[in-house]
Design a protein around this motif. Structure first.
Motif, mmCIF file in Angstrom:
data_model
loop_
_atom_site.group_PDB
_atom_site.id
_atom_site.type_symbol
_atom_site.label_atom_id
_atom_site.label_comp_id
_atom_site.label_asym_id
_atom_site.label_seq_id
_atom_site.Cartn_x
_atom_site.Cartn_y
_atom_site.Cartn_z
ATOM 1 N N LYS A 120 -77.163 26.651 81.303
ATOM 2 C CA LYS A 120 -75.958 27.385 80.904
ATOM 3 C C LYS A 120 -76.160 28.892 81.019
ATOM 4 O O LYS A 120 -75.260 29.619 81.445
ATOM 5 N N SER A 121 -77.328 29.371 80.647
ATOM 6 C CA SER A 121 -77.613 30.810 80.744
ATOM 7 C C SER A 121 -77.561 31.276 82.194
ATOM 8 O O SER A 121 -76.995 32.330 82.500
ATOM 9 N N GLU A 123 -75.945 29.789 84.662
ATOM 10 C CA GLU A 123 -74.570 29.673 85.161
ATOM 11 C C GLU A 123 -73.712 30.839 84.678
ATOM 12 O O GLU A 123 -72.841 31.312 85.403
ATOM 13 N N ARG A 124 -73.957 31.312 83.464
ATOM 14 C CA ARG A 124 -73.226 32.470 82.955
ATOM 15 C C ARG A 124 -73.524 33.722 83.777
ATOM 16 O O ARG A 124 -72.691 34.612 83.889
#
Length: 142
Positions: A120-121, A123-124
């Protein structure tokens, strides 16, 4: 050790437990230790700092906490763990201490959650992530 029923009683008596002075969600004054045995505090502070230079569970705990929270809080937390170990060993004469190793905390981390958080990090930050496991996970083994 019969004077202290639990390890928490010993930690409290020595004054080496974490303090939080607050009322209605507001911090009051400083969070400094004021009571307790200052000689035990000095020895535990020194032994905690020395443990930080070793390849043991206590050393890993000190280094991890010192990095996140600062050295004084790491000393209190590691000293607290020292006292709990000491109480356990002195309360049970036949007990032996066996160190759990410097990787104790890494092996207890929840692996899938760590992977999800890292993905997620990334992808952000705008990356597309494709996972390829080099080691089989616990689900794949079972």
């Amino acid at each position: 050790m019969s004077r202290f029923r639990t390890a928490a009683h010993l930690v409290s008596w020595s004054g080496f437990c974490p303090l939080m002075k607050q009322s209605a969600g507001k911090l009051i004054g400083r969070n400094a230790r004021t009571k307790g045995n200052r000689y035990i505090g000095a020895v535990l502070g020194e032994s905690s700092t020395a443990a930080g230079h070793t390849k043991t569970r206590l050393g890993a705990r000190y280094r991890c906490l010192a990095k996140r929270r600062g050295k004084p809080k790491a000393q209190v937390a590691t000293g607290n763990t020292h006292l709990k170990i000491i109480h356990s060993l002195l309360s049970n004469p036949g007990m032996r201490y066996e160190d759990l190793g410097p990787d104790y905390y890494e092996t207890r981390m929840h692996h899938p959650r760590q992977v999800r958080n890292h993905v997620k990090s990334l992808e952000r930050l705008g990356y597309t992530v494709t996972l390829d496991a080099t080691h089989p996970t616990e689900e794949e083994v079972a």
